[in-house]
Scaffold this active site. Sequence first.
Site, mmCIF file in Angstrom:
data_model
loop_
_atom_site.group_PDB
_atom_site.id
_atom_site.type_symbol
_atom_site.label_atom_id
_atom_site.label_comp_id
_atom_site.label_asym_id
_atom_site.label_seq_id
_atom_site.Cartn_x
_atom_site.Cartn_y
_atom_site.Cartn_z
ATOM 1 C CB SER A 41 -5.400 -5.794 -2.182
ATOM 2 O OG SER A 41 -4.246 -5.956 -2.991
ATOM 3 C CG HIS A 87 -7.966 -5.441 1.166
ATOM 4 N ND1 HIS A 87 -8.491 -4.210 0.834
ATOM 5 C CD2 HIS A 87 -6.674 -5.404 0.779
ATOM 6 C CE1 HIS A 87 -7.567 -3.476 0.254
ATOM 7 N NE2 HIS A 87 -6.455 -4.175 0.210
ATOM 8 C CE LYS A 117 -5.575 -1.377 2.496
ATOM 9 N NZ LYS A 117 -4.432 -2.207 2.177
HETATM 10 C C1 LIG Z 1 -3.058 -1.995 1.935
HETATM 11 C C2 LIG Z 1 -2.304 -3.246 2.058
HETATM 12 C C3 LIG Z 1 -1.127 -3.305 2.814
HETATM 13 C C4 LIG Z 1 -0.470 -2.084 3.380
HETATM 14 O O1 LIG Z 1 -1.205 -1.513 4.394
HETATM 15 P P1 LIG Z 1 -1.026 0.035 4.700
HETATM 16 O O2 LIG Z 1 -1.461 0.162 6.098
HETATM 17 O O3 LIG Z 1 -1.890 0.768 3.732
HETATM 18 O O4 LIG Z 1 0.421 0.369 4.520
HETATM 19 C C5 LIG Z 1 -0.518 -4.529 2.968
HETATM 20 N N1 LIG Z 1 -1.031 -5.642 2.396
HETATM 21 C C6 LIG Z 1 -2.138 -5.602 1.645
HETATM 22 C C7 LIG Z 1 -2.654 -6.857 1.052
HETATM 23 C C8 LIG Z 1 -2.800 -4.412 1.445
HETATM 24 O O5 LIG Z 1 -3.868 -4.375 0.667
#
Ligand SMILES: *Cc1c(COP(=O)(O)O)cnc(C)c1O
Length: 387
Positions: free
Chosen positions: A179, A207, A238
């Site tokens: 990320s 992602h 996302k």
């Molecule tokens: C954004 C993200 C999360 C958390 O997801 P949310 O739904 O925003 O809580 C977990 N792992 C990674 C790698 C992320 O980028």
Amino acid sequence: MFEPLEQELELLKAQGLYRSCRTMEAVEDGCVLIDGQWKINLAANNYLGLTRHPRVVAAAREALERFGAGAGSARLLGGTFPPHEALEEALARFKQAEAALLFPTGYMANLGTVTALLGAEDLVIGDRLNHASLIDACRLSGAEFRVYPHADADRLDEALKQRRSRYRRVLVITEGFFSMDGDLPPLPEIVQVARQHDGWLLLDDAHATGVFGKNGRGTLEHFGIPPEGILQMGTLSKALGSVGGYVAGPRAVIDLLRNKARSFIYTTAAPPACAAAALEALRVIEEEPVWRERLWGNVRTWITGLKAARVELISEAGPIVPVRSGTNQETLDLAQALLDQGVYAPGIRPPTVPEGSARIRTSLSALHTHEELTQALEAFRWAFQNT
Ligand SMILES: *Cc1c(COP(=O)(O)O)cnc(C)c1O
């Protein structure tokens, strides 16, 4: 009484580490309104532009009117609605897994999964650059927690050779598309190493889902790895444009999580409208590949342009393109210069990234137009020359 906290805040400011939220006063395809001015938005993880896709919005609206604004209860009590169930089935199918379980967020999916599967007799070993939610999950699990150097399957193998026999269960954890670094791990090797040592693999594809692979199924599809036996975690927040997290995998794992994952059990279900939105987003991903094609076209334009502008890229593997930006303060100055030039591309500082590796993180969307990218490249060229 709170003076120590004020001192702590002052220290953060002095180190260039103080954080505050910016309000996006309005959104419009590739742009956001900040302090009354439209800026090109390179800060969103809305890769396919689905947060505002008409089909997604209509599905959310319909569910909102039918089921109300909130779920009103936890999933195991009165909080499971048809959109939750349909989405779990659709996610399992999309991820080619036996079953899937929804959590209110991805963070909670990671927390609930690792803590439900592991205990004091177990070992969890993850990539050093794994997301904070995974690190917190590992710490909270009570298992022995180790990290291996970023994307290094050999070092993972060595660590497991040394340690495996001392533990009941072993869980290997990696992100599919990192990320903050925008790179891919050597997933085929990691899968193989985990199997060789009789370990489970948790793949955080937050992602990558909707982005990587011919059908957007994520990094397993990208690498051509069969999904059997792998725990695939992801988020609805996302590319899927909504909010919520999930784990897809073998039925026994999902059943156990439904029974034991505390961040699933002891929290209110996500609003049915959010599940309905994500379900429609999955359908759009399957039926309208044009968004993924546009996204990857924009990724290529952006990377080529940044290189031509002699901006130093940390990676160039996908729609997250981090750029080297110097110290924490230099990073803040660059982000401000970019904002002044009409581009919102936030600086990322420790502890989100390791000490001494602050960066400007850019993320691309299918909705960015060619003109917007050209204008943003001009801003980068200017800011990096003049800051
Ligand atoms: C954004 C993200 C999360 C958390 O997801 P949310 O739904 O925003 O809580 C977990 N792992 C990674 C790698 C992320 O980028």
